[in-house]
Write a protein that holds these residues in place. Structure first.
Motif, PDB file in Angstrom:
ATOM      1  N   SER A  38       9.252  12.713  15.921  1.00  0.00           N
ATOM      2  CA  SER A  38       9.579  11.529  15.129  1.00  0.00           C
ATOM      3  C   SER A  38       8.739  11.561  13.852  1.00  0.00           C
ATOM      4  N   PHE A  39       9.334  11.015  12.789  1.00  0.00           N
ATOM      5  CA  PHE A  39       8.643  11.017  11.497  1.00  0.00           C
ATOM      6  C   PHE A  39       9.143   9.843  10.661  1.00  0.00           C
ATOM      7  N   ARG A  40       8.344   9.514   9.644  1.00  0.00           N
ATOM      8  CA  ARG A  40       8.745   8.502   8.669  1.00  0.00           C
ATOM      9  C   ARG A  40       9.317   9.216   7.461  1.00  0.00           C
ATOM     10  N   GLY A  44       6.956  11.152   5.013  1.00  0.00           N
ATOM     11  CA  GLY A  44       6.839  12.477   5.595  1.00  0.00           C
ATOM     12  C   GLY A  44       5.745  12.564   6.637  1.00  0.00           C
ATOM     13  N   GLU A  45       5.352  11.423   7.186  1.00  0.00           N
ATOM     14  CA  GLU A  45       4.307  11.392   8.211  1.00  0.00           C
ATOM     15  C   GLU A  45       4.915  11.689   9.574  1.00  0.00           C
ATOM     16  N   LEU A  46       4.397  12.709  10.244  1.00  0.00           N
ATOM     17  CA  LEU A  46       4.816  13.013  11.604  1.00  0.00           C
ATOM     18  C   LEU A  46       4.159  12.009  12.534  1.00  0.00           C
ATOM     19  N   CYS A 170       2.968  19.266   8.004  1.00  0.00           N
ATOM     20  CA  CYS A 170       2.048  18.110   7.981  1.00  0.00           C
ATOM     21  C   CYS A 170       0.944  18.258   6.936  1.00  0.00           C
ATOM     22  N   THR A 178       2.872  15.191   1.882  1.00  0.00           N
ATOM     23  CA  THR A 178       3.055  16.204   2.905  1.00  0.00           C
ATOM     24  C   THR A 178       4.203  17.119   2.480  1.00  0.00           C
ATOM     25  N   LEU A 180       6.450  18.055   4.414  1.00  0.00           N
ATOM     26  CA  LEU A 180       7.646  17.464   5.019  1.00  0.00           C
ATOM     27  C   LEU A 180       8.294  16.486   4.047  1.00  0.00           C
ATOM     28  N   CYS A 181       7.495  15.651   3.403  1.00  0.00           N
ATOM     29  CA  CYS A 181       8.021  14.692   2.424  1.00  0.00           C
ATOM     30  C   CYS A 181       8.667  15.426   1.250  1.00  0.00           C
TER      31      CYS A 181
END
Length: 192
Positions: A38-40, A44-46, A170, A178, A180-181
């Motif tokens: 799960s992430f925001r 991009g926060e895991l 991350c 991040t 991811l973001c």
């Protein structure tokens, strides 16, 4: 007392496959790993690892010697092995997005075996981040992991590569976001 808005949370499935060779038409999956987390999407926060699956599969064709030299899997390692296809399909259904490092490769194998994956948006952690602008001379996973000090148990094995790639996503890039973001934003900018 202030009422807090619920977090905007999504689920991503990071996938890696090892195969009998490089041809998306004739080669087959011999190892599959998917980690659902799960992430925001806004930051991009895991948040947490939700579930993970790794399995081996005996292919219908021989493993090419060049492929075996890369991932270390030979026919004797996979003889009699089968993937839990129902579990994989369930994980794919749960995911809002699918991610792979060099997604065009993994996607071609995964969608052929699990057609439900074709209905999901795929993100690429190799092409979806401008690694050169971040100061890296290579966007190859093993090179990026080494540059970030992320240890891999067995390079080019699906489970180890997935877990290390998630650690990489991350990490924070030059502007503090991040990776991811950055990948999510770049994908959305392209309208893919």
């Amino acid at each position: 007392m202030a009422v807090r808005e619920p977090l905007n949370v999504q689920l991503a499935g990071f996938i890696d496959v090892e195969t009998t060779g490089l041809s998306k038409y004739r080669d087959e999956i011999v190892e599959f790993c998917m980690v659902l987390f799960s992430f925001r999407p806004d930051t991009g926060e895991l948040l947490e690892i939700v579930e993970e699956y790794t399995g081996l599969r005996e292919p219908g064709i021989p493993i090419h010697p060049a492929a075996a030299r890369v991932h270390g899997l030979y026919m004797e390692n996979v003889r009699g092995c089968k993937l839990d296809e129902a579990r994989i399909e369930h994980l794919i259904q749960l995911a809002d997005i699918l991610i792979a490092h060099n997604a065009s490769f993994d996607r071609s194998f995964v969608e052929r075996m699990f057609p439900a994956a074709a209905a999901k948006p795929w993100y690429c952690s190799m092409r979806g981040i401008d690694w050169y602008a971040e100061g890296f001379s290579s966007r190859g996973l093993q090179n990026l992991l080494k540059a970030h000090g992320i240890e891999v148990g067995r390079a080019h094995r699906a489970e180890d590569d997935v877990k290390a790639a998630i650690k990489l996503l991350c990490q924070r890039g030059r502007n503090g976001e991040t990776y991811l973001c950055k990948m999510l934003r770049n994908h959305n900018k392209r309208g893919a």
